[in-house]
Design a protein around this motif. Structure first.
Motif, PDB file in Angstrom:
ATOM      1  N   GLN A   1       0.835  -1.204   0.000  1.00  0.00           N
ATOM      2  CA  GLN A   1       0.000   0.000   0.000  1.00  0.00           C
ATOM      3  C   GLN A   1       0.872   1.257   0.000  1.00  0.00           C
ATOM      4  O   GLN A   1       0.613   2.207  -0.751  1.00  0.00           O
ATOM      5  N   PHE A   2       1.895   1.275   0.834  1.00  0.00           N
ATOM      6  CA  PHE A   2       2.785   2.432   0.901  1.00  0.00           C
ATOM      7  C   PHE A   2       3.482   2.666  -0.429  1.00  0.00           C
ATOM      8  O   PHE A   2       3.602   3.804  -0.891  1.00  0.00           O
ATOM      9  N   ARG A   3       3.944   1.597  -1.043  1.00  0.00           N
ATOM     10  CA  ARG A   3       4.676   1.738  -2.305  1.00  0.00           C
ATOM     11  C   ARG A   3       3.755   2.191  -3.433  1.00  0.00           C
ATOM     12  O   ARG A   3       4.099   3.075  -4.223  1.00  0.00           O
ATOM     13  N   THR A   4       2.566   1.616  -3.499  1.00  0.00           N
ATOM     14  CA  THR A   4       1.644   1.930  -4.588  1.00  0.00           C
ATOM     15  C   THR A   4       1.155   3.372  -4.526  1.00  0.00           C
ATOM     16  O   THR A   4       1.047   4.056  -5.538  1.00  0.00           O
ATOM     17  N   LEU A   5       0.858   3.834  -3.311  1.00  0.00           N
ATOM     18  CA  LEU A   5       0.287   5.174  -3.130  1.00  0.00           C
ATOM     19  C   LEU A   5       1.322   6.200  -2.684  1.00  0.00           C
ATOM     20  O   LEU A   5       0.964   7.338  -2.371  1.00  0.00           O
ATOM     21  N   LEU A   6       2.583   5.793  -2.636  1.00  0.00           N
ATOM     22  CA  LEU A   6       3.681   6.681  -2.213  1.00  0.00           C
ATOM     23  C   LEU A   6       3.423   7.298  -0.844  1.00  0.00           C
ATOM     24  O   LEU A   6       3.709   8.472  -0.604  1.00  0.00           O
ATOM     25  N   LEU A   7       2.884   6.502   0.060  1.00  0.00           N
ATOM     26  CA  LEU A   7       2.538   7.022   1.380  1.00  0.00           C
ATOM     27  C   LEU A   7       3.781   7.319   2.224  1.00  0.00           C
ATOM     28  O   LEU A   7       3.690   8.038   3.218  1.00  0.00           O
ATOM     29  N   ASP A   8       4.920   6.757   1.845  1.00  0.00           N
ATOM     30  CA  ASP A   8       6.155   7.033   2.578  1.00  0.00           C
ATOM     31  C   ASP A   8       7.119   7.900   1.764  1.00  0.00           C
ATOM     32  O   ASP A   8       8.321   7.922   2.016  1.00  0.00           O
ATOM     33  N   ALA A   9       6.576   8.630   0.791  1.00  0.00           N
ATOM     34  CA  ALA A   9       7.430   9.445  -0.084  1.00  0.00           C
ATOM     35  C   ALA A   9       8.066  10.594   0.700  1.00  0.00           C
ATOM     36  O   ALA A   9       7.381  11.299   1.433  1.00  0.00           O
TER      37      ALA A   9
END
Length: 822
Positions: free
Chosen positions: A448-456
């Motif tokens: 989820q983080f990678r797909t939505l760039l939540l940890d960008a």
């Protein structure tokens, strides 16, 4: 009507029975193998408390519905205990309705251990903070990034997320409501990038199993971790001041630490005391604060008759979990209370000696609460956070640093830096790491983080980068979304989005989808010679709007054309309909190198490209603050519109600015500029009575002044002239002469070229007192000038302006004789 009858016919002919399940799955050898391996995955996640994700792709709603029902029958049988499943769909599409009906009826018949909640996507926000064993998201007709960001987190450890999708090879061009909403009349065909990015990340992720129901083929099976990090054992502090029952509500040691930290707010602070709690989503920070507030109520009620706690966030929804845990803890402590609701949301918990009240962010600083609590603080503008912080001696700020509500670690750059630098304040920062719902290192969360760039986050700049920036060696990049949303372009994409996250108060996964697919949006950046991104911009092409001119001139709007809409609708200048320009949706600079002229250089590069494209203008819209307005005006942009109401979250008025580029457009914008300033002046006493005077001062200041422009001469007869003279000499008061004072102040602000020698403080006083018509006590409070000094300063202001516009205030005081009074 014909389509509705067809849909009803399809549903009425749908016969659901155990035989449907057997007949549908009969002979599906690929699915039989998939089902067997799914059983093995369930066994693994049962031990690790991780989650797994399953994708059922295909175009046959009956087969997809049967397969999903069968998988959850397998899951429920393995779990033994009751399994709660959340099924989310669109109720306007017959295929989705068919899948829902098949799933619900088959599961009801095949398993007694499953409880199902079926909801529409429109209602999914209501389920934030809830917990389920399984989630089914039907993505067949819309892939909305916010939905994925919002809902995946409801599944607990050992649970299953199922995505129902079209066939992967056809999905990019399949019906997609979210993508269709990004189209504009000038460019009606959106891009198809985000779906391809989404598919690519599903295929690359270790957490995902994919079954092709059309071809009975296993695309991949999840490679689930066999072990999970051990949870830290919970130990309650032996010297705690809160009752033991308070600490017993904590589910992790991180929550215990937060509750313990909140004990610091019991004693009346000698200095302003703030506690900041940061975590990724799902770590239980809101719950910990809700529990701790009850402990504070118990302790503070020993020394205070009434404890008033003000709680705020973007919306009541964002404090729902905090309120829920506060009520559960009050129940545990047998403390009576009553609840006030707004719709379904709790907005106040009221007891005999306490209240926990939800208010909009801009209201909290005015309440004088004992403790101010801000949940999801990084989602609010820094100016609002500062005002809340300054308004009380005790404050709590909780925020997500990654996740659906996240704002990156820029929160520490933008807000905490100021608190840390304040000698009259004490600050505690505590970070929560351990998830509550599932084990650490959860592979579905990683997907989820990678797909939505939540940890960008932006890239780290080294000494060479900083030296290159100091020398002005930056490269202007024209970036294509097609290249960014790939495995190769991902590092640049994360850096770009990370800068947006740290610079802007509201970022959502939908913003990522817009960058990917909005057909009129472009991406630009500034980079160091080493390729590191130091500034990013999102640009929207707007205009021409000739085809929708009649609609705009009336009550209609043209989607995606904000600047043309405001100019044509509010100034009736139809020539603007023929122009094309770029609206700068976002422009942001790396937090480590702000204030070095990069933003202004970036604007110049964007302007050069816009001119090369034969665009007529550049524009932008933003929450009006003194800092932002100064930046745009400094770079040649002219304010042309202000929203009549404040944004309820940011507490700011929205301002639109424009910079004409084409020959001939400047004269049109001069008309808009003049009318805007005049309208603003005449609305200051009413619509904009509460507008920050620093903001008003920049809006009213001329953006340019033509040499030799004629001065305005206020018409004044002998009666008013003598009154004015007496006012300046201190004989008459402001209140008795405010009619002529208003005309003189108005004349000053309407005159582009008038130099009366007023300094900033004098201009601020003239705005607060005369244009806004506020009291002398307001002038003292806002301008920081004592009332007596403000009254004397106003006389000096009028003397200076009168002299500048040619009024002779040294007249002989002889009165007026009226001749021929027949």
């Amino acid at each position: 009507m014909e389509e509705d009858r067809r849909d009803e016919d399809i549903l009425s002919r749908l016969r659901i029975s155990r035989e449907l399940s057997r007949e549908t799955l009969k002979g599906l050898k690929g699915y039989a193998s998939f089902r067997k391996r799914f059983k093995s995955i369930i066994k693994i996640i049962e031990g690790t408390r991780h989650r797994t994700l399953v994708v059922i792709q295909g175009s046959n709603p009956v087969r997809q519905g049967v397969v999903v029902a069968d998988l959850f029958k397998v899951y429920a049988y393995r779990r033994k205990n009751l399994s709660r499943i959340l099924y989310v769909h669109h109720d306007e599409f017959v295929e989705e309705l068919a899948r829902v009906r098949i799933f619900r009826e088959l599961v009801t018949r095949l398993s007694k251990n499953i409880e199902i909640d079926v909801i529409r996507y429109e209602d999914s926000e209501e389920y934030l903070g809830t917990t389920y064993n399984g989630l089914i998201m039907d993505l067949s007709d819309s892939l909305k990034p916010n939905d994925v960001g919002r809902l995946v987190g409801v599944v607990e450890g050992g649970g299953v997320v199922v995505l129902i999708t079209p066939p992967f090879d056809r999905w990019p061009h399949w019906r997609n409501l979210f993508r269709e909403e990004l189209a504009v009349p000038q460019k009606p065909v959106p891009r198809t990038i985000f779906v391809r990015w989404f598919i690519d990340n599903l295929v690359r992720s270790d957490a995902v199993s994919i079954y092709d129901s059309d071809n009975d083929a296993i695309i991949k099976i999840a490679d689930q971790p066999r072990r999970a990090p051990e949870r830290e054992s919970i130990e309650h502090p032996s010297d705690a001041r809160f009752p033991r029952e308070i600490y017993s509500k904590a589910l992790t040691m991180d929550q215990v630490r937060v509750i313990r930290e909140l004990e610091k707010l019991i004693e009346k602070p000698k200095r302003r005391r703030s506690i900041v709690i940061i975590s990724d989503r799902g770590r239980g920070k809101s719950s910990a604060v809700g529990i701790g507030l009850v402990g504070l109520i118990i302790e503070l009620s020993k020394v205070k008759n009434k404890i008033r706690i003000g709680v705020t966030a973007r919306a009541p929804l964002n404090v729902a979990q905090l309120m829920k845990m506060a009520m559960e803890t009050l129940d545990a402590m047998k403390i009576p209370y009553r609840v006030v609701r707004r719709g379904k949301r709790v907005i106040e918990i009221k007891g005999e000696k306490f209240s926990i009240e939800y208010w909009e962010p801009s209201v909290i600083p005015r309440l004088g609460v004992d403790i101010a609590v801000v949940d999801e603080a990084a989602g609010l503008p820094v100016d609002i956070l500062w005002r809340i912080w300054e308004s009380t001696d005790r404050s709590i700020f909780a925020t997500t640093i990654h996740g659906y509500e996240g704002a990156g670690r820029g929160f520490t750059v933008r807000f905490l830096r100021r608190i840390k630098s304040d000698e009259k304040s004490e600050l505690s920062v505590i970070e929560m790491r351990e998830p509550i719902r599932y084990s650490a290192e959860d592979p579905v969360e990683a997907w989820q983080f990678r797909t939505l760039l939540l940890d960008a986050e932006p890239e780290r700049l080294d000494d060479k980068d900083l030296e290159a920036i100091a020398r002005g060696e930056l490269i202007y990049l024209k970036l294509e979304p097609e290249d960014l949303f790939t495995e190769k372009g991902e590092p640049i994409l994360k850096s770009l989005f990370g800068i947006y996250v740290q610079a802007h108060y509201r970022n959502e996964p939908d913003d990522l989808g817009m960058i990917a697919d909005a057909p009129h949006h472009s991406v630009r950046a500034m980079a160091t010679p080493s390729g590191k991104i130091v500034a990013s911009a999102q640009l929207a092409e707007e205009g021409p709007v000739i085809s929708d001119l009649k609609s705009i001139l009336g009550a209609g709007k043209m989607p995606g054309n904000i600047v043309p809409d405001r100019i044509i609708k509010h100034y009736r200048l139809v020539d603007f309909a023929e122009t094309i320009g770029w609206r700068i949706v976002r422009i942001a600079v790396h937090p480590d190198v702000q204030g070095k002229g990069i933003g202004s250089l970036f604007l110049r590069k964007i302007e050069e490209e816009a001119i090369s494209r034969n665009y007529s203008w550049l524009g932008s819209g933003f929450g009006a603050t003194e800092e932002l307005l100064r930046f745009w005006v400094k770079n040649g942009f002219i304010p042309i519109h202000m929203s009549p109401e404040r944004n309820p979250v940011s507490g700011e008025y929205t301002c639109i600015v424009i910079k004409p580029l084409a020959e001939g457009l400047s004269s049109l914008i001069d008309i808009v500029d003049s009318k805007f300033r005049r309208r603003l002046i005449d609305s200051m006493h009413d619509t904009y009575k509460d507008l920050e005077p620093e903001v008003a001062r920049i809006l009213l200041k001329p953006t340019k002044c033509a040499r030799g422009e004629a001065r305005i001469m206020t018409s004044m007869d002998r009666i008013d002239l003598e009154r004015l003279s007496l006012y300046i000499k201190g004989v008459m008061t402001y209140e008795i002469c405010n009619d002529i004072i208003y005309e003189i102040i108005k004349s000053y602000w309407q005159n582009k070229c008038l130099d009366a020698g007023l300094d900033k403080r004098e201009e601020i006083i003239s705005i607060i007192k005369t244009l806004q018509g506020r009291s002398w006590s307001d002038v003292e409070k806002i301008a920081g000038v004592r009332q007596k000094n403000a009254i004397d300063t106003m006389r000096e202001i009028i003397r200076k302006i009168s002299k500048a516009i040619g009024i002779n205030i040294d007249v002989e005081l002889v009165g007026v004789r009226i001749e021929n009074r027949d």
